[in-house]
Design a protein around this motif. Structure first.
Motif, PDB file in Angstrom:
ATOM      1  N   THR A   4      58.804  32.272 -38.911  1.00 37.74           N
ATOM      2  CA  THR A   4      57.997  33.248 -39.826  1.00 37.74           C
ATOM      3  C   THR A   4      58.595  32.940 -41.317  1.00 37.74           C
ATOM      4  OG1 THR A   4      58.222  34.999 -38.057  1.00 37.74           O
ATOM      5  CG2 THR A   4      57.731  35.538 -40.345  1.00 37.74           C
ATOM      6  N   GLN A   5      57.365  32.747 -41.975  1.00 39.43           N
ATOM      7  CA  GLN A   5      57.370  32.329 -43.415  1.00 39.43           C
ATOM      8  C   GLN A   5      56.948  33.540 -44.218  1.00 39.43           C
ATOM      9  OE1 GLN A   5      58.505  31.692 -46.317  1.00 39.43           O
ATOM     10  NE2 GLN A   5      58.358  29.672 -46.083  1.00 39.43           N
ATOM     11  N   ASP A   6      57.788  34.360 -45.007  1.00 42.36           N
ATOM     12  CA  ASP A   6      56.965  35.615 -45.601  1.00 42.36           C
ATOM     13  C   ASP A   6      57.105  35.544 -47.141  1.00 42.36           C
ATOM     14  OD1 ASP A   6      60.211  37.583 -45.099  1.00 42.36           O
ATOM     15  OD2 ASP A   6      59.941  35.532 -45.818  1.00 42.36           O
ATOM     16  N   LYS A   7      57.420  33.829 -47.572  1.00 46.16           N
ATOM     17  CA  LYS A   7      57.465  33.991 -49.226  1.00 46.16           C
ATOM     18  C   LYS A   7      56.137  33.268 -49.629  1.00 46.16           C
ATOM     19  CE  LYS A   7      62.569  33.901 -49.394  1.00 46.16           C
ATOM     20  NZ  LYS A   7      63.673  32.940 -49.960  1.00 46.16           N
ATOM     21  N   VAL A   8      54.940  33.818 -49.048  1.00 43.41           N
ATOM     22  CA  VAL A   8      53.710  33.241 -49.741  1.00 43.41           C
ATOM     23  C   VAL A   8      52.974  34.694 -50.162  1.00 43.41           C
ATOM     24  CG1 VAL A   8      53.683  31.285 -48.133  1.00 43.41           C
ATOM     25  CG2 VAL A   8      52.772  33.625 -47.533  1.00 43.41           C
ATOM     26  N   SER A   9      51.924  34.417 -51.123  1.00 49.29           N
ATOM     27  CA  SER A   9      51.117  35.300 -51.926  1.00 49.29           C
ATOM     28  C   SER A   9      50.462  36.004 -51.080  1.00 49.29           C
ATOM     29  CB  SER A   9      50.440  34.417 -52.900  1.00 49.29           C
ATOM     30  OG  SER A   9      49.379  33.744 -52.389  1.00 49.29           O
ATOM     31  N   SER A  10      49.996  35.436 -49.977  1.00 46.33           N
ATOM     32  CA  SER A  10      48.840  36.159 -49.018  1.00 46.33           C
ATOM     33  C   SER A  10      49.918  36.960 -47.900  1.00 46.33           C
ATOM     34  CB  SER A  10      48.013  35.265 -48.182  1.00 46.33           C
ATOM     35  OG  SER A  10      48.934  34.322 -47.403  1.00 46.33           O
ATOM     36  N   GLY A  11      51.040  36.979 -48.093  1.00 45.52           N
ATOM     37  CA  GLY A  11      51.869  37.929 -47.157  1.00 45.52           C
ATOM     38  C   GLY A  11      52.275  36.868 -45.825  1.00 45.52           C
ATOM     39  N   PRO A  12      53.280  37.724 -44.931  1.00 49.69           N
ATOM     40  CA  PRO A  12      53.615  37.064 -43.709  1.00 49.69           C
ATOM     41  C   PRO A  12      52.654  36.347 -42.774  1.00 49.69           C
ATOM     42  CG  PRO A  12      54.550  39.338 -43.893  1.00 49.69           C
ATOM     43  CD  PRO A  12      53.487  38.995 -44.865  1.00 49.69           C
ATOM     44  N   PHE A  13      53.046  35.363 -42.275  1.00 51.62           N
ATOM     45  CA  PHE A  13      52.278  34.500 -41.232  1.00 51.62           C
ATOM     46  C   PHE A  13      53.218  33.669 -40.301  1.00 51.62           C
ATOM     47  CE2 PHE A  13      52.495  31.538 -44.836  1.00 51.62           C
ATOM     48  CZ  PHE A  13      52.649  30.329 -44.233  1.00 51.62           C
ATOM     49  N   ASN A  14      52.850  33.359 -39.179  1.00 47.72           N
ATOM     50  CA  ASN A  14      53.617  32.602 -38.113  1.00 47.72           C
ATOM     51  C   ASN A  14      53.241  31.148 -38.504  1.00 47.72           C
ATOM     52  OD1 ASN A  14      54.988  34.667 -37.378  1.00 47.72           O
ATOM     53  ND2 ASN A  14      53.577  35.163 -36.006  1.00 47.72           N
ATOM     54  N   ILE A  15      54.051  30.236 -38.260  1.00 49.05           N
ATOM     55  CA  ILE A  15      54.185  28.693 -37.962  1.00 49.05           C
ATOM     56  C   ILE A  15      54.714  28.537 -36.592  1.00 49.05           C
ATOM     57  CG2 ILE A  15      54.554  26.429 -38.688  1.00 49.05           C
ATOM     58  CD1 ILE A  15      54.910  27.742 -41.563  1.00 49.05           C
ATOM     59  N   ARG A  16      53.774  27.878 -35.899  1.00 45.90           N
ATOM     60  CA  ARG A  16      54.294  27.384 -34.344  1.00 45.90           C
ATOM     61  C   ARG A  16      54.385  26.098 -34.494  1.00 45.90           C
ATOM     62  NH1 ARG A  16      49.811  28.488 -30.359  1.00 45.90           N
ATOM     63  NH2 ARG A  16      49.224  26.174 -31.074  1.00 45.90           N
ATOM     64  N   CYS A  17      55.568  25.523 -33.996  1.00 43.22           N
ATOM     65  CA  CYS A  17      55.819  23.851 -33.834  1.00 43.22           C
ATOM     66  C   CYS A  17      56.127  23.676 -32.182  1.00 43.22           C
ATOM     67  CB  CYS A  17      57.159  23.752 -34.611  1.00 43.22           C
ATOM     68  SG  CYS A  17      56.920  24.138 -36.421  1.00 43.22           S
ATOM     69  N   ASP A  18      55.331  22.627 -31.812  1.00 42.74           N
ATOM     70  CA  ASP A  18      55.539  22.222 -30.546  1.00 42.74           C
ATOM     71  C   ASP A  18      55.628  20.696 -30.268  1.00 42.74           C
ATOM     72  OD1 ASP A  18      52.998  20.922 -29.508  1.00 42.74           O
ATOM     73  OD2 ASP A  18      52.394  22.729 -31.076  1.00 42.74           O
ATOM     74  N   SER A  30      47.081  31.347 -36.222  1.00 41.18           N
ATOM     75  CA  SER A  30      46.288  32.318 -36.429  1.00 41.18           C
ATOM     76  C   SER A  30      44.967  31.846 -37.108  1.00 41.18           C
ATOM     77  CB  SER A  30      46.807  33.365 -37.726  1.00 41.18           C
ATOM     78  OG  SER A  30      47.189  33.055 -38.740  1.00 41.18           O
ATOM     79  N   TYR A  31      45.058  30.525 -37.365  1.00 45.19           N
ATOM     80  CA  TYR A  31      43.796  29.836 -37.915  1.00 45.19           C
ATOM     81  C   TYR A  31      43.001  29.352 -36.826  1.00 45.19           C
ATOM     82  CZ  TYR A  31      41.012  25.998 -40.168  1.00 45.19           C
ATOM     83  OH  TYR A  31      40.005  25.144 -40.137  1.00 45.19           O
ATOM     84  N   SER A  32      41.608  29.669 -36.916  1.00 46.54           N
ATOM     85  CA  SER A  32      40.629  29.164 -35.999  1.00 46.54           C
ATOM     86  C   SER A  32      39.938  27.914 -36.336  1.00 46.54           C
ATOM     87  CB  SER A  32      39.711  30.246 -35.501  1.00 46.54           C
ATOM     88  OG  SER A  32      40.496  31.226 -34.768  1.00 46.54           O
ATOM     89  N   PRO A  33      40.200  26.691 -35.844  1.00 47.43           N
ATOM     90  CA  PRO A  33      39.359  25.686 -36.379  1.00 47.43           C
ATOM     91  C   PRO A  33      38.169  25.606 -35.682  1.00 47.43           C
ATOM     92  CG  PRO A  33      41.121  24.857 -34.678  1.00 47.43           C
ATOM     93  CD  PRO A  33      41.325  26.506 -34.844  1.00 47.43           C
ATOM     94  N   GLY A  34      37.336  24.879 -36.475  1.00 44.75           N
ATOM     95  CA  GLY A  34      35.822  24.789 -36.067  1.00 44.75           C
ATOM     96  C   GLY A  34      35.567  23.395 -35.205  1.00 44.75           C
ATOM     97  N   TYR A  35      35.120  23.255 -34.205  1.00 47.25           N
ATOM     98  CA  TYR A  35      34.637  21.972 -33.539  1.00 47.25           C
ATOM     99  C   TYR A  35      33.201  21.552 -33.887  1.00 47.25           C
ATOM    100  CZ  TYR A  35      33.354  18.460 -30.184  1.00 47.25           C
ATOM    101  OH  TYR A  35      33.033  17.232 -29.455  1.00 47.25           O
TER     102      TYR A  35
END
Length: 247
Positions: A4-18, A30-35
């Motif tokens: 969880t990264q909360d030091k951005v202007s747009s507010g908290p968001f999650n980063i997932r690594c795998d 939370s970002y939906s890419p477009g095919y």
């Protein structure tokens, strides 16, 4: 791993690594890419997907990031089903396209073929379904196994319950996507589409999806939408939908 990264202007968001794909990496889930479908090279597949996602309201399957599809990877990487044992995407396709003998798609003999798209100059007819079989919105996926289609196909009718279309080549050399009049006219209350289509067009129009899924590290139930260009002048609400694809 979720960070969880909360030091951005747009507010908290999650980063997932795998490490699911060939190399490890991270995304913002939370970002939906477009095919993007190649509408110019595969207009029939694009027209079919456009018709279903734009006419079948209020779901608008995959039309925008607001109405996305949810990716269902192969059964070793999805938790579909009450037991969490996973579901094969081919099971969805089977129900929509190849189910009970009375319901399976019988390809129209006048379905346009495109052997020029193959290195072997060959082609055959196939069943093109939308929403895609590898999504939770597939009409072939029962709600008891995690399906998100508001009305999946029934055991009795299966793919016959979908909007039925086919691609035809006209005498002047142009191509059109037509209503398949062997079936009842669409009511537009359907929740899926099934089209008699060239196998080359059907398969090649989705040939880049593997790299798309890898690039955006799509995991089970991740969202994406389908970007279809060339139909901006088309009215999907008309009683009879007639339109020409933009160049």
């Amino acid at each position: 791993m979720v960070v969880t990264q909360d030091k951005v202007s747009s507010g908290p968001f999650n980063i997932r690594c795998d490490k699911v794909y060939t190399s490890s990496g991270c995304v913002i889930p939370s970002y939906s890419p477009g095919y993007s479908m190649n509408s110019k090279k595969f207009p029939a597949a694009a027209a079919h997907a456009w018709l279903i996602q734009n006419r079948l309201a209020p779901e608008f399957f995959g039309q925008t990031p607001v109405t996305p599809l949810q990716y269902m990877p192969n059964k070793t990487r999805n938790a579909a089903g009450a037991s969490g044992a996973g579901r094969s995407e081919t099971a969805n396709r089977y129900r929509v396209c190849y189910g009970a003998a009375a319901n399976k798609m019988v390809y129209r003999t006048d379905t346009a073929l495109h052997p020029e798209l193959s290195g072997s100059n060959k082609d055959s007819r196939s069943c093109d379904e939308y929403s895609f079989n590898a999504t939770y919105q597939s009409a072939g996926m029962p709600t008891t196994e995690g399906g998100k289609n508001p009305r999946p196909v029934s055991d009795a009718l299966q793919g016959r319950e979908c909007v039925q279309t086919y691609e035809k080549k006209l005498p002047d050399g142009t191509y059109r996507l037509y209503d398949d009049e062997r079936y009842a006219a669409p009511t537009w209350d359907e929740t899926c589409g099934r089209s008699s289509m060239s196998l080359n067009v059907n398969s090649l129009s989705m040939s880049r999806f593997g790299s798309f899924a890898s690039t955006f590290r799509l995991l089970d139930k991740d969202t994406y939408w389908v970007d279809i260009d060339g139909f901006q002048d088309c009215d999907a609400t008309a009683d009879v939908i007639k339109c020409a694809q933009r160049p």
